[in-house]
Design a protein around this motif. Structure first.
Motif: not given
Length: 344
Positions: A237, A180, A11
């Motif tokens: 998220s 995340s 990410y």
């Protein structure tokens, strides 16, 4: 600016690519992945289509990567960046580590909390919380980019500690993160049925960001600071909300607290002061490099409560890394980072 990203498919690596697509001086040279070598990056992240179609390469080509790069962003789990940093030392390439290997001035603290030996103790790395260490970042060859929880928590507490307004033994940090922050790897805890409509604390009294927060606050205070830090996982998220509590010292007024925040951050572009009574919210920083700060005085208990909101993948990771790159290479600090937050 010739840029390469080591570990481009997580990410933070993906977020670096998204941000650098808008950086007028950044030319992406190499992107690495050991598990997906040869795959084009936009087939892994289709939202990057029309921006990047480079094939991922192996880190086995490190010498070639270094020779072609001005800066390496390393977006790998702890334990890997220091091996790379040691290999490339003296070869004229700047290193920005988005992991934890170069965050600690005392490597024994790193070794205690991360349970592995540090192989590059003479690195002379600089801690990359830009607003507090800008002058050191400017001349650094290796920057240890701060963690997400740490960025929010340190920025919230720094004015209070620096100006000696609080009892240093009373600091409590309650922080919450989107999923995340745990990375892209599969984990039952982050599985949708487990995380949805669920909030949980984890790693109480043992999270590895604790000594990182303590290191920065101790430097500001000029004495050892110990904190109580509890992280929580929130079913969203991205985003960090850090709520920090401390007892005000006798004689400290609300105006003194206000002045401390404005004196330290009044000229900082990426710090948005919501003022006394302000309520930062993660949605207002989503997708941006901003940190929103608000603070409250509880006269009944004699405490100050400082609240910070950031996007954990931007100001808490990739955005701050680009901010540091800009400082290291003499660009305007906001270059590539002026996009407005996403809303709703």
């Amino acid at each position: 600016m010739k840029v390469s990203i080591i570990g481009a498919t997580g990410y933070t690596g993906e977020e670096l690519l998204r941000i650098l697509a808008n950086h007028p001086a950044a030319e992406i040279k190499y992107l690495t992945s050991e598990s997906q070598t040869g795959t084009e990056v936009d087939s892994i992240y289709p939202h990057l289509n029309r921006f990047y179609n480079q094939a991922l390469v192996s880190m086995a080509d490190l010498d070639k990567i270094v020779a072609a790069s001005d800066v390496l962003f390393i977006a790998l789990p702890h334990g890997h960046a220091m091996e790379i940093g040691k290999k490339v030392s003296g070869q004229g390439v700047k290193v920005i580590d988005l992991g934890s290997d170069y965050r600690f001035k005392d490597i024994t603290v790193y070794e205690k909390w991360y349970k592995i030996p540090h192989v590059h103790p003479d690195a002379k790395a600089v801690y990359g919380l830009t607003e507090l260490y800008r002058d050191a970042v400017r001349t650094a060859d290796i920057v240890g980019n701060p963690g997400c929880y740490t960025t929010a928590s340190i920025l919230a507490l720094a004015p209070l500690v620096k100006n000696k307004l609080i009892d240093l033994t009373s600091i409590v940090v309650d922080a919450k993160s989107g999923i995340s922050g745990a990375g892209r790897g599969l984990n039952l805890t982050h599985h949708l049925p487990e995380a949805f409509e669920n909030v949980k604390a984890y790693n109480i009294a043992g999270h590895r960001h604790t000594p990182e927060i303590e290191q920065a606050l101790s430097e500001l205070a000029g004495s050892q600071v110990l904190i109580s830090f509890t992280p929580h996982l929130i079913p969203m998220s991205r985003g960090i909300l850090s709520t920090c509590y401390a007892r005000l010292l006798d004689g400290v007024t609300a105006n003194m607290v206000d002045e401390a925040f404005h004196d330290l951050y009044g000229q900082e572009y990426f710090i948005r002061l919501l003022g006394r009574g302000g309520y930062p919210a993660t949605k207002n920083t989503r997708g941006s490099n901003f940190c929103d700060l608000g603070w409250h005085i509880d006269t009944r208990t004699g405490r100050v409560i400082a609240v910070a909101a950031i996007d954990n993948l931007v100001k808490g990771a990739a955005g701050q890394a680009v901010q540091n790159m800009n400082v290291m290479f003499g660009f305007e600090e906001q270059t590539g980072l002026t996009q407005a937050p996403l809303y709703p």
